[in-house]
Design an enzyme around this catalytic site. Structure first.
Site, PDB file in Angstrom:
ATOM      1  N   ASP A 233      10.044  -1.820   2.424  1.00 36.29           N
ATOM      2  CA  ASP A 233       8.748  -1.206   2.680  1.00 36.29           C
ATOM      3  C   ASP A 233       7.840  -2.171   3.448  1.00 36.29           C
ATOM      4  O   ASP A 233       7.783  -3.362   3.126  1.00 36.29           O
ATOM      5  CB  ASP A 233       8.106  -0.859   1.330  1.00 36.29           C
ATOM      6  N   GLU A 284      11.301  -0.861   7.301  1.00 31.84           N
ATOM      7  CA  GLU A 284      10.250   0.000   7.842  1.00 31.84           C
ATOM      8  C   GLU A 284       9.332  -0.937   8.619  1.00 31.84           C
ATOM      9  O   GLU A 284       8.605  -1.732   8.025  1.00 31.84           O
ATOM     10  CB  GLU A 284       9.452   0.684   6.723  1.00 31.84           C
TER      11      GLU A 284
HETATM   12  C1  GLC Z   1       5.060   2.489   3.373  1.00 30.40           C
HETATM   13  C2  GLC Z   1       5.564   3.681   2.590  1.00 30.40           C
HETATM   14  C3  GLC Z   1       4.382   4.468   2.128  1.00 30.40           C
HETATM   15  C4  GLC Z   1       3.535   3.602   1.232  1.00 30.40           C
HETATM   16  C5  GLC Z   1       3.118   2.315   1.953  1.00 30.40           C
HETATM   17  C6  GLC Z   1       2.560   1.303   1.010  1.00 30.40           C
HETATM   18  O1  GLC Z   1       4.452   2.857   4.547  1.00 30.40           O
HETATM   19  O2  GLC Z   1       6.469   4.414   3.352  1.00 30.40           O
HETATM   20  O3  GLC Z   1       4.757   5.639   1.469  1.00 30.40           O
HETATM   21  O4  GLC Z   1       2.398   4.282   0.833  1.00 30.40           O
HETATM   22  O5  GLC Z   1       4.213   1.717   2.573  1.00 30.40           O
HETATM   23  O6  GLC Z   1       3.553   0.771   0.194  1.00 30.40           O
END
Ligand code: GLC
Ligand code: MG
Length: 576
Positions: A233, A284
């Site tokens: 994440d 991500e």
């Molecule tokens: C990422 C996740 C999202 C979350 C954020 C904070 O973007 O995909 O759902 O709210 O991180 O952890």
């Protein structure tokens, strides 16, 4: 040599860790198992509720694994399922080494894992290293300790400006408003802590070796239980500037994608590679240049980062082609891109493509804005285009990520009443942005029943209300309909491995109308028509027509064996 002797004689100190429990049987070759695979994102809270509390759970997932195997899924990514106060639905973790009791237990998780493996499905978890929850034991310790203490040094605490009353600087939270929160610790002149997301998600201090060590231990904990990898994440976060800039007018430059973050992933990768059954990381990553993005997947770092290109691009052939080219250019040469049309953070693809399409680049300051618009939707058109885009997606070499419900063609639920909305984006923006609840509504398994088969009959209401329109997209109905989104996804995901083989690139077909994007990959030829009228199909010698996404049953409707591309559709041919 039988097993006993090999164990008795063979163990030496530098031996690779023994094969993880529960991995053999159904699983295919162990090297690069993610390549060209179909992955499925399980938003656990909304997938399947086995115990009738209105909340999806691990046991529900376990029961439904055969459905996913039937869809051709080889990897599942489970959104965070650790204990959490759920202020950001699991992205606020209180304990990284356990399962949220609402979702099940560690034993139940291990059972699910073993069954997934037996079905040939690998399991990746979601790790959230940028921040914890305010309920994490370390944060409790930090609040209870003095400013300047080692306990506080695991997070980012500092004094405010103007005698302490004003935040240290003007950094903003991704979810809206400022990124600093003043501690309520009963001390005189309390400190502030950094939270790049909600106030309930304090950022870790990654310059502290204790934090680095702790996360390596957490990864080991799950790897040793047989987990096959992690989705990371906010992988572009983690390391913050060594000196926090102070005062007014401080922008976010230098906050995201700092070069120091790669050292962390090099350590993680070394750990992943030390297992006999290779472990995998996908990040991500949102950064402002292709060069920065590419650094995350340099050799010895992450295997993949998401190619969000298709998820943010409007429905224009030249844009689709350009974004595919960019994703291939950025991805590690060996691993290929990881494609996605949607996920738990954006509006569902049917809704996005059913809205007016604007021929512009996504706003670099908010790449997701266009994927979360509150515009009118033509659902029928959206479904047709989403089918066409699925045809394009499954034709691409790389890993294909499907977000639960996408295979059913679910639309975004835009009309949730304000009082049921739970996303901190909704609250932090005072309702100016809907946020993400509308793509997280529990999914329909059957057209009948009070929760459409999400939970057992007579159980609690689903945690977010399901609109009646979901009944028409229920899995049981779609299974029986040869032209449904589900039938299309099955067909595409089953044909994909035999047609693509080990292909790792596409070869563009240039002689096509400007609304068409066409290419070959392996023995597959794919052409997508983004126009609202039919267009001529490319002529490929020796290619036999396979299908068109607008009408699976009667694809002969596309002219003589696919010589015409119907409006908003994708056709596939087989070469040789
Ligand atoms: C990422 C996740 C999202 C979350 C954020 C904070 O973007 O995909 O759902 O709210 O991180 O952890
Ligand atoms: Mg439940």
């Amino acid at each position: 040599m039988n097993d006993e002797t090999s164990q008795g004689l063979g163990s030496t100190a530098d031996q690779a860790p023994s094969p993880t429990p529960g991995t053999p049987l159904g699983l295919g070759p162990s090297s690069r198992w993610w390549r060209n695979a179909v992955a499925y994102q399980v938003y656990i809270r909304s997938f399947k509720d086995s115990d009738g509390d209105g909340i999806g759970d691990i046991e529900g997932l376990r029961h439904c694994l055969p459905e996913l195997a039937d869809l051709g899924v080889k990897i599942i990514w489970i959104n965070p399922c650790y204990p959490s106060p759920q202020r950001d639905h699991g992205y606020d973790i209180a304990d990284y080494r356990a399962i949220n009791p609402e979702y099940g237990s560690l034993e139940g998780f291990e059972l699910m894992l073993a069954e997934a493996h037996a079905l040939g499905i690998r399991v990746i978890m979601d790790i959230v290293p940028n921040h914890a929850s305010v309920e994490h034991a370390w944060f409790h310790e930090a609040i209870a300790s003095e400013p300047g203490s080692p306990e506080r040094a695991r997070f980012i605490f500092t004094e405010g400006e103007d005698g302490g009353e004003t935040p240290p600087n003007t950094w903003t939270s991704v979810f809206g408003r400022g990124a600093w929160h003043r501690v309520e610790d009963g001390r005189e002149n309390p400190q502030w802590y950094l939270h790049l997301f909600d106030w309930s998600q304090p950022d870790f201090n990654w310059r502290n070796p204790q934090v680095r060590e702790e996360f390596l231990e957490i990864l080991r904990f799950w790897f040793e239980r047989g987990v096959d990898g992690f989705r990371i994440d906010v992988a572009h976060g983690l390391v913050k500037p060594a000196r926090i800039p102070r005062g007014e007018g401080v922008g976010a430059e230098g906050l995201w994608g700092r070069p120091e973050v790669h050292e962390i992933y090099e350590e993680w990768r070394a750990l992943a590679d030390s297992y006999e059954e290779k472990k995998y990381f996908i990040g991500e990553v949102w950064v402002d240049s292709a060069e920065k993005l590419a650094r995350f997947t340099e050799p010895g770092r992450l295997h993949q980062s998401f190619a969000f290109e298709l998820l943010v691009q409007p429905w224009f052939a030249y844009r689709l082609r350009r974004s595919i080219e960019r994703a291939f250019a950025v991805a590690g040469a060996e691993e290929g891109p990881a494609w996605a049309l949607s996920n738990h953070d954006v509006h569902r693809v049917v809704t996005r493509l059913g809205q007016e399409q604007v021929d512009r680049d996504p706003d670099p300051r908010d790449m997701l804005a266009d994927a979360r618009r509150r515009w009118p939707v033509d659902v029928e058109l959206g479904v047709r285009r989403a089918k066409a885009e699925a045809g394009l997606l499954f034709a691409l070499p790389g890993t294909v990520y499907v977000y639960q419900g996408e295979e059913l063609g679910l639309p975004e639920v835009l009309d949730l009443p304000d009082e049921v909305r739970q996303d901190p984006i909704f609250t932090r923006t005072g309702g100016a942005e809907f946020g993400r609840d509308g793509c997280r509504v529990p999914i329909p398994w059957s057209a009948s029943g009070s929760s459409m088969g999400f939970g057992p009959e007579g159980g609690a209401k689903p945690w977010l209300p399901q609109p009646d329109s979901f009944r028409g997209c229920a899995r049981d109905l779609e299974k029986a309909d040869p032209n449904s989104m589900l039938s299309l996804y099955k067909r595409l995901s089953r044909l994909r491995p035999e047609l693509l083989g080990g292909a790792s690139r596409v070869e563009w077909i240039d002689a096509v109308p400007k609304e068409v994007v066409a290419f070959r990959a392996g023995s597959l030829v794919c052409a997508t028509n983004t126009a609202d009228e039919e267009r001529e199909a490319p002529l490929i010698e020796g290619a036999s027509f396979l299908l068109n996404t607008a009408d699976l049953v009667d694809s002969s409707g596309c002219g003589a064996k696919g010589s015409v591309l119907p409006a908003n559709s994708t056709s596939w041919w087989r070469l040789g």
